[in-house]
Design an enzyme around this catalytic site. Structure first.
Site, PDB file in Angstrom:
ATOM      1  N   ARG A  63      37.144 -41.095 -28.534  1.00 37.23           N
ATOM      2  CA  ARG A  63      36.557 -40.604 -27.475  1.00 37.23           C
ATOM      3  C   ARG A  63      36.532 -39.140 -27.333  1.00 37.23           C
ATOM      4  O   ARG A  63      35.460 -38.557 -26.677  1.00 37.23           O
ATOM      5  CB  ARG A  63      37.732 -41.030 -26.084  1.00 37.23           C
ATOM      6  N   HIS A  67      33.032 -37.264 -25.943  1.00 36.02           N
ATOM      7  CA  HIS A  67      32.921 -36.166 -25.242  1.00 36.02           C
ATOM      8  C   HIS A  67      32.522 -34.787 -25.367  1.00 36.02           C
ATOM      9  O   HIS A  67      32.169 -34.001 -24.740  1.00 36.02           O
ATOM     10  CB  HIS A  67      34.374 -36.236 -24.184  1.00 36.02           C
ATOM     11  N   ASN A  95      37.369 -35.900 -17.960  1.00 34.36           N
ATOM     12  CA  ASN A  95      38.393 -35.643 -18.706  1.00 34.36           C
ATOM     13  C   ASN A  95      39.844 -35.324 -18.065  1.00 34.36           C
ATOM     14  O   ASN A  95      40.819 -35.728 -18.951  1.00 34.36           O
ATOM     15  CB  ASN A  95      38.204 -34.349 -19.653  1.00 34.36           C
ATOM     16  N   HIS A 194      34.137 -49.344 -26.535  1.00 37.51           N
ATOM     17  CA  HIS A 194      35.176 -49.651 -25.467  1.00 37.51           C
ATOM     18  C   HIS A 194      35.732 -51.017 -26.201  1.00 37.51           C
ATOM     19  O   HIS A 194      36.434 -51.665 -25.228  1.00 37.51           O
ATOM     20  CB  HIS A 194      34.175 -49.637 -24.191  1.00 37.51           C
TER      21      HIS A 194
END
Length: 321
Positions: A63, A67, A95, A194
């Site tokens: 992740r 990001h 975040n 995911h």
């Protein structure tokens, strides 16, 4: 007027693609073959150790790369701590209280610095760490393109605006991915990340209580650990993939077909829209998902890297030199 606007938008997109292509052309899979020949072994060993201690860490490290790349490109900016003159991405809504694994990245950077001082960027460490996290948890592997340099700045507002929210609808998701040079197919494949990891109650509360495109028994199960009232159990966790949350597989897509996507943005991929067919295909073909995911990760890693004399090679990933 509409014709001029369309022409202008086409020129803007073309310029973006030229910039991405030019920068990514300077990346290569053997960038550190001479300057840091033990890079891959060093990183993989540290990632494997972290995942052995906590299986969820693999998803957290993956992740971080997502990001990072979605905010001004894959430049390691997500790793920068706040300073008196700069508010970083760690405090951005997507975040705050959820991005994690920074200590693990610190450990990996320290190990790499011991092997090859001042050579490997934090941005590249994130790219390799993401690949290793996926493969260690049973997913595909791929040749990571390297040669990125680290940003000297970071942007709280860019993080707030650039990272899709759990409440984003399908059109919003497609639009954001397209703006970064990623296709709808890339969107679906990358969303398959995911298949591992967990989400906080605040991210899925509205879906499990208010939406109709959800399996009722699944909703009830999730409600058991996520109270309706705001402020109650906000940080309680639930697996993004109810079947195999620590295995990188195609069960995420099977869940979507069964209306058991945890996030609103997940279920949007299978809700009567243009991405339904891709979700259905991946639910039936783990091999297709694995190969398309790997290819999409390489394309995502090409988003606006700093190369050449731009940026720097940070000694400490948390602060600029």
């Amino acid at each position: 007027m509409a014709t001029f606007s369309s022409f202008k938008a086409a020129i803007t997109l073309a310029m973006l693609l030229v910039l991405v292509t030019t920068s990514s052309a300077q990346l290569s899979t053997d960038f550190y073959s001479k300057s840091c020949p033990n890079l891959f072994e060093t990183v993989r060993s540290a990632v494997h150790s972290a995942i052995q201690k906590e299986a969820r860490m693999g998803a957290s490290l993956l992740r971080l790369f997502f990001h990072d790349c979605f905010v001004n490109g894959c430049d390691g900016s997500i790793l920068l701590d706040d300073t008196s003159s700069m508010r970083g991405e760690k405090g951005a809504t997507p975040n705050r209280n959820s991005a994690r694994g920074f200590d693990v990245v610190d450990d990996i950077k320290s190990a790499v610095e011991k092997a090859c001082p001042g050579v490997v960027s934090c941005a590249d460490i994130l790219a390799v760490t993401a690949r290793d996290s996926v493969s260690i948890l049973g997913g595909p592997s791929w040749n990571v393109k390297l040669g990125r340099r680290d940003a000297k700045t970071t942007s709280l507002s860019a993080a707030n605006n650039g990272i899709p929210q759990p409440t984003t609808n399908l059109n919003g998701l497609i639009s954001r991915f397209n703006a970064l040079g990623l296709s709808s197919k890339d969107l679906v494949a990358l969303s398959g990340s995911h298949t591992i990891g967990q989400a906080r109650c605040t991210s899925f509360r509205a879906r499990i209580y208010n939406e109709s495109n959800i399996d009722t028994s699944f909703a009830r199960t999730r409600q058991g650990n996520c109270p309706r009232a705001r402020g109650s159990g906000d940080n309680n966790l639930a697996p993004l993939d109810i079947q195999s949350p620590t295995s990188f597989d195609n069960n995420y897509f099977k869940n979507l077909v069964d209306r058991r996507g945890l996030l609103h943005s997940d279920q949007q991929l299978f809700s009567g829209g243009s991405t339904d067919s891709a979700v259905k295909a991946y639910s039936n073909s783990p091999g297709s998902f694995a190969s398309d995911f790997a290819a999409a990760m390489i394309r995502m890693g090409d988003i606006s890297p700093l190369t050449g004399s731009n940026g720097e090679i940070r000694k400490n990933c948390r602060r600029k030199n």
